[in-house]
Design a protein around this motif. Structure first.
Motif, PDB file in Angstrom:
ATOM      1  N   GLN A  99      -5.526 -17.861  12.207  1.00  0.00           N
ATOM      2  CA  GLN A  99      -4.702 -18.159  11.033  1.00  0.00           C
ATOM      3  C   GLN A  99      -5.503 -17.991   9.742  1.00  0.00           C
ATOM      4  N   ASN A 100      -6.741 -18.553   9.764  1.00  0.00           N
ATOM      5  CA  ASN A 100      -7.562 -18.439   8.571  1.00  0.00           C
ATOM      6  C   ASN A 100      -7.905 -16.984   8.277  1.00  0.00           C
ATOM      7  N   LYS A 101      -8.174 -16.233   9.359  1.00  0.00           N
ATOM      8  CA  LYS A 101      -8.516 -14.819   9.164  1.00  0.00           C
ATOM      9  C   LYS A 101      -7.330 -14.071   8.572  1.00  0.00           C
ATOM     10  N   LEU A 102      -6.140 -14.356   9.132  1.00  0.00           N
ATOM     11  CA  LEU A 102      -4.931 -13.697   8.638  1.00  0.00           C
ATOM     12  C   LEU A 102      -4.686 -14.067   7.178  1.00  0.00           C
ATOM     13  N   ASP A 103      -4.900 -15.347   6.852  1.00  0.00           N
ATOM     14  CA  ASP A 103      -4.704 -15.795   5.477  1.00  0.00           C
ATOM     15  C   ASP A 103      -5.633 -15.064   4.513  1.00  0.00           C
ATOM     16  N   ARG A 104      -6.872 -14.881   4.949  1.00  0.00           N
ATOM     17  CA  ARG A 104      -7.813 -14.182   4.062  1.00  0.00           C
ATOM     18  C   ARG A 104      -7.348 -12.747   3.816  1.00  0.00           C
ATOM     19  N   LEU A 105      -6.680 -12.169   4.846  1.00  0.00           N
ATOM     20  CA  LEU A 105      -6.200 -10.794   4.686  1.00  0.00           C
ATOM     21  C   LEU A 105      -4.965 -10.731   3.777  1.00  0.00           C
ATOM     22  N   VAL A 106      -3.931 -11.534   4.084  1.00  0.00           N
ATOM     23  CA  VAL A 106      -2.670 -11.383   3.341  1.00  0.00           C
ATOM     24  C   VAL A 106      -2.745 -11.977   1.940  1.00  0.00           C
ATOM     25  N   THR A 107      -3.764 -12.796   1.660  1.00  0.00           N
ATOM     26  CA  THR A 107      -3.888 -13.295   0.291  1.00  0.00           C
ATOM     27  C   THR A 107      -5.086 -12.679  -0.417  1.00  0.00           C
ATOM     28  N   SER A 108      -5.646 -11.620   0.181  1.00  0.00           N
ATOM     29  CA  SER A 108      -6.829 -11.041  -0.443  1.00  0.00           C
ATOM     30  C   SER A 108      -6.435 -10.212  -1.658  1.00  0.00           C
ATOM     31  N   ARG A 109      -7.394 -10.041  -2.552  1.00  0.00           N
ATOM     32  CA  ARG A 109      -7.126  -9.286  -3.771  1.00  0.00           C
ATOM     33  C   ARG A 109      -6.758  -7.838  -3.461  1.00  0.00           C
ATOM     34  N   ARG A 110      -7.431  -7.303  -2.445  1.00  0.00           N
ATOM     35  CA  ARG A 110      -7.257  -5.883  -2.195  1.00  0.00           C
ATOM     36  C   ARG A 110      -5.991  -5.589  -1.387  1.00  0.00           C
ATOM     37  N   PHE A 111      -5.742  -6.424  -0.337  1.00  0.00           N
ATOM     38  CA  PHE A 111      -4.636  -6.102   0.569  1.00  0.00           C
ATOM     39  C   PHE A 111      -3.370  -6.924   0.330  1.00  0.00           C
ATOM     40  N   GLY A 112      -3.498  -8.006  -0.440  1.00  0.00           N
ATOM     41  CA  GLY A 112      -2.358  -8.902  -0.629  1.00  0.00           C
ATOM     42  C   GLY A 112      -1.124  -8.196  -1.140  1.00  0.00           C
ATOM     43  N   TYR A 113      -1.265  -7.485  -2.274  1.00  0.00           N
ATOM     44  CA  TYR A 113      -0.094  -6.828  -2.863  1.00  0.00           C
ATOM     45  C   TYR A 113       0.439  -5.670  -2.019  1.00  0.00           C
ATOM     46  N   PRO A 114      -0.445  -4.733  -1.579  1.00  0.00           N
ATOM     47  CA  PRO A 114       0.088  -3.636  -0.751  1.00  0.00           C
ATOM     48  C   PRO A 114       0.827  -4.147   0.473  1.00  0.00           C
ATOM     49  N   PHE A 115       0.279  -5.187   1.112  1.00  0.00           N
ATOM     50  CA  PHE A 115       0.914  -5.733   2.300  1.00  0.00           C
ATOM     51  C   PHE A 115       2.312  -6.259   1.961  1.00  0.00           C
ATOM     52  N   MET A 116       2.396  -6.969   0.824  1.00  0.00           N
ATOM     53  CA  MET A 116       3.665  -7.532   0.381  1.00  0.00           C
ATOM     54  C   MET A 116       4.693  -6.418   0.131  1.00  0.00           C
ATOM     55  N   PHE A 117       4.250  -5.367  -0.563  1.00  0.00           N
ATOM     56  CA  PHE A 117       5.165  -4.267  -0.884  1.00  0.00           C
ATOM     57  C   PHE A 117       5.647  -3.573   0.380  1.00  0.00           C
ATOM     58  N   LEU A 118       4.710  -3.299   1.291  1.00  0.00           N
ATOM     59  CA  LEU A 118       5.085  -2.608   2.521  1.00  0.00           C
ATOM     60  C   LEU A 118       6.071  -3.436   3.335  1.00  0.00           C
ATOM     61  N   LEU A 119       5.824  -4.736   3.367  1.00  0.00           N
ATOM     62  CA  LEU A 119       6.702  -5.623   4.126  1.00  0.00           C
ATOM     63  C   LEU A 119       8.108  -5.586   3.537  1.00  0.00           C
TER      64      LEU A 119
END
Lengths: 246, 457
Positions: free
Chosen positions: B50-70
């Protein structure tokens, strides 16, 4: 037929709404972010031919409300006069959820505590001594995992014992620092006339008359039919309060 | 009557400076003592997935692209999934319409009766159901799964610093998520925002999130003018991207207007917020499906149907009552036409949006009925035919863009306005909640139209 009103209170994300659904059926949407239970949701269930009305309150961390939503929860707990308050704790964040439970136990004595998310706590390697907690708090404590429907029967049984059979408990009261206890001791005799009103815990009332902002004191007067005369003195001086009690 | 006189002046003033902090501190230490007595940590908690996933989906680099793709992924599933059932529903319901009309004729009903009931009420209902039901039945469960999974608070976390820059509250994002379902619900959900100033900002801008009533409109218009009504996989992706683009324009306006409000009528500092990231939990498949279909889809559909039925009757009456040589709809549209043309719309479009005030769901049905009332009446069973009708009435890609923008930005529906009035208790703020989006919608359309005309596009 009179219903036993049960208020469901707890921090956000402790599985209150899941518990609500599990007890009452599929009538309420659960999402785990703030705002989803903005207004009180109600549902009913029956146990041993007695009907219970379950009121799902918005999640709150404390009874010192900060948002309109937290106010709904606080006002219902303090003034809604439910027959029982079911305080739902998070087994993975016991200390934080005890903050709220202790405040609830300061207001009301008919409290049943449910420690939810026991399965997740176990996964995190946390074990909770339930009987020690019950002894410490002085109220019934039920371990549960609402998602997998563990503990539901025991919760209903405890609600029945407290709400219908009227089993009384003596909830643990928060011990404050000596100066505060001294102030409470000085004020309590002046509230003696309120003894005819069993719902309000005098200790709680004394504390709130001391530490609350004028708006909340005015609300206390409103809910327990105290008439506050004159109202303007509250705003003007924020000190001398005269109440007339019906 | 017992009179109770409590004079706590001395006590209150004696402890005023420290009592609140001390009380809270003592509650915390009591809770801590109790918790320590009953807790036992048997094994050390590991750094969970969970913590690892959180670091990914709230990271500066991947947070926004992930959100847009979703988001694009969800729209793609909605659009591609609702295409076939939409067509089938339309064919079935319009076949039923012919059969019903046949029955009426066989029973010898007067023309006005089956005209009003079949061509008016039933036709509009069939449209609303076949256009709205499939996208909602797909979008709502998908969105609810995201909610139950615990992803939405991460979105709020990602967007928080943008709201801070606009001097608004990060929780506004959650009220916007609610607005995707229904703006009225979004307005009510702003109660989670502590500061009255930030709450008003959230209320006034909630409308820039397209609710489910506007989604079918956006999807239909975007589809026919992106792909011409055909459905190939990459074209569906293009439509999904177009819709996501519309959402981001709405998001942009939310920030812009929030910022503008915070700089003018609602000045103040942004308050801090404590946002808990709840643990990810596996959504319960069947309960979520059941609830999102019953509580949301059918609820919204029922509301739309209740409003669409009388609206259908009114539109039919308007289009069949003649004054001079044209029906009333044409007169009304002709009256609005010069004004609407200036903004790149036409009289019929503007009138459909005005008549759609009770519910955005009925804008497209009204528009079609009024277009068709002045041309030959025909059944429209596919988006390709819809495209034909729109083109025949002088639509260009510019009209389509303007309708998308206008639908996204225009005034809130009457239910939302009522909620705003109830929540703010002020006619002034309610009027502003009407005027602000309206002005935004008209100026955006004007800007786009004038720029396009200037460039000779």
């Amino acid at each position: 037929m009179n219903q036993t009103v049960v208020a469901l209170a707890g921090n956000p994300n402790v599985g209150k709404s899941t518990l609500f659904n599990a007890l009452t059926g599929l009538r309420q949407h659960t999402g785990n972010w703030p705002g989803k239970t903005v207004d009180r949701a109600q549902g009913s269930f029956s146990y041993r031919e007695k009907s219970f009305l379950l009121v799902d309150l918005p999640g709150t961390y404390s009874l010192m409300a900060h948002s309109a939503e937290e106010e709904i929860a606080r006002d219902f707990i303090c003034f809604g006069r439910p027959d029982v308050i079911l305080a739902v704790l998070d087994g993975t964040a016991l200390e934080r959820s005890l903050n709220l439970a202790l405040q609830i136990m300061e207001v009301a004595s008919s409290v049943v505590v449910c420690v939810n998310l026991m399965d997740e706590a176990a996964k995190k390697g946390v074990s909770i001594d339930i009987s020690a907690l019950a002894a410490e708090l002085g109220v019934p404590v039920i371990p549960a995992a609402a998602r997998s429907k563990h503990g539901l029967e025991e919760i209903k049984k405890a609600l029945y014992a407290t709400g219908v059979l009227g089993h009384t408990a003596k909830p643990k009261q928060i011990r404050y620092a000596a100066e505060i206890e001294e102030l409470i001791r000085r004020i309590l005799p002046r509230l003696a006339d309120l003894k005819s009103e069993p719902y309000f815990n005098q200790r709680w009332l004394a504390l709130r008359l001391l530490d609350s902002p004028p708006a909340f004191i005015a609300k206390i007067g409103h809910y327990i039919h105290l008439q506050n005369t004159p109202t303007s003195s509250l705003r003007k001086a924020d000190n001398a309060h005269e109440y007339s009690w019906e | 009557m017992i009179r109770l006189y409590v004079d706590l002046a001395d006590e209150r003033s004696a402890c005023a400076s420290w009592i609140s902090d001390r009380v809270v501190g003592d509650i915390f230490s009591n809770a801590q003592t109790t918790a320590r007595q009953v807790l036992q940590q048997s094994s050390a908690p590991e750094d969970s997935w969970q913590n690892k996933l959180d670091r990914l989906v709230t990271s500066r680099r991947f947070g926004y692209p992930f959100m847009f793709l979703l988001l694009i992924g969800i729209f793609w599933l909605t659009i591609s999934g609702s295409n076939v059932p939409s067509t089938l529903l339309a064919q079935g319901l319009f076949a039923l319409e012919d059969w019903l009309r046949g029955c009426f004729l066989a029973l010898g009903s007067p023309a006005w009766l089956h005209g009003l009931l079949i061509s008016g009420v039933y036709h509009t209902l069939a449209w609303v159901v076949s256009v709205m039901l499939p996208p909602m039945a797909i979008f709502f469960p998908l969105f609810t799964y995201l909610e139950d999974l615990g992803y939405l608070p991460r979105v709020a976390f990602n967007l928080d610093h943008l709201f801070q820059k606009a001097n608004a509250c990060g929780k506004q994002c959650l009220t916007m998520c609610m607005g995707f379902g229904c703006n009225a619900a979004g307005v009510v959900s702003t109660r989670i925002i502590h500061s009255p100033r930030e709450r008003l900002i959230a209320i006034l801008t909630n409308n820039f999130v397209p609710c489910n009533g506007r989604f079918p409109t956006l999807i239909a218009i975007a589809t026919i003018f992106t792909t011409g009504g055909a459905y190939l996989a990459y074209q569906q992706a293009a439509v999904a991207a177009a819709i996501a683009g519309v959402i981001f324009i709405g998001l942009g306006f939310t920030f812009l207007i929030s910022w503008g409000l915070a700089k003018t009528v609602l000045q103040g500092e942004s308050s801090s917020l404590v946002l808990e990231l709840p643990p990810y939990r596996r959504p319960q498949f069947w309960p979520v499906l059941y609830r999102s279909l019953i509580d949301r889809t059918l609820f919204v559909l029922r509301r739309a149907v209740f409003i669409a039925a009388p609206a259908g009757a009114i539109i039919w009456l308007l289009s069949n009552c003649y004054w001079g040589d044209a029906n009333l709809i044409t007169h009304a549209a002709a009256f609005l036409d010069p004004f609407a043309r200036f903004f790149g719309l036409d009289g019929f479009i503007l009138m459909a949006f005005i008549l759609g005030l009770p519910a955005n769901e009925i804008v497209i049905p009204i528009l079609l009925m009024s277009y068709l009332s002045s041309a030959s009446l025909q059944d429209i069973q596919s988006l390709a035919q819809l495209r034909g009708v729109l083109l025949a009435n002088g639509w260009t890609w510019l009209t389509a863009v303007n309708v998308l923008l206008f639908s996204l930005l225009h005034w809130p529906c009457s239910t939302t306005l009522l909620s705003i009035y109830k929540e703010t208790g002020s006619l002034k703020w309610t009027l502003l909640a009407f005027a602000l989006p309206s002005a935004t919608a008209f100026s955006m359309c004007l800007l786009v139209t004038q720029v396009a005309r200037l460039l000779g596009l």
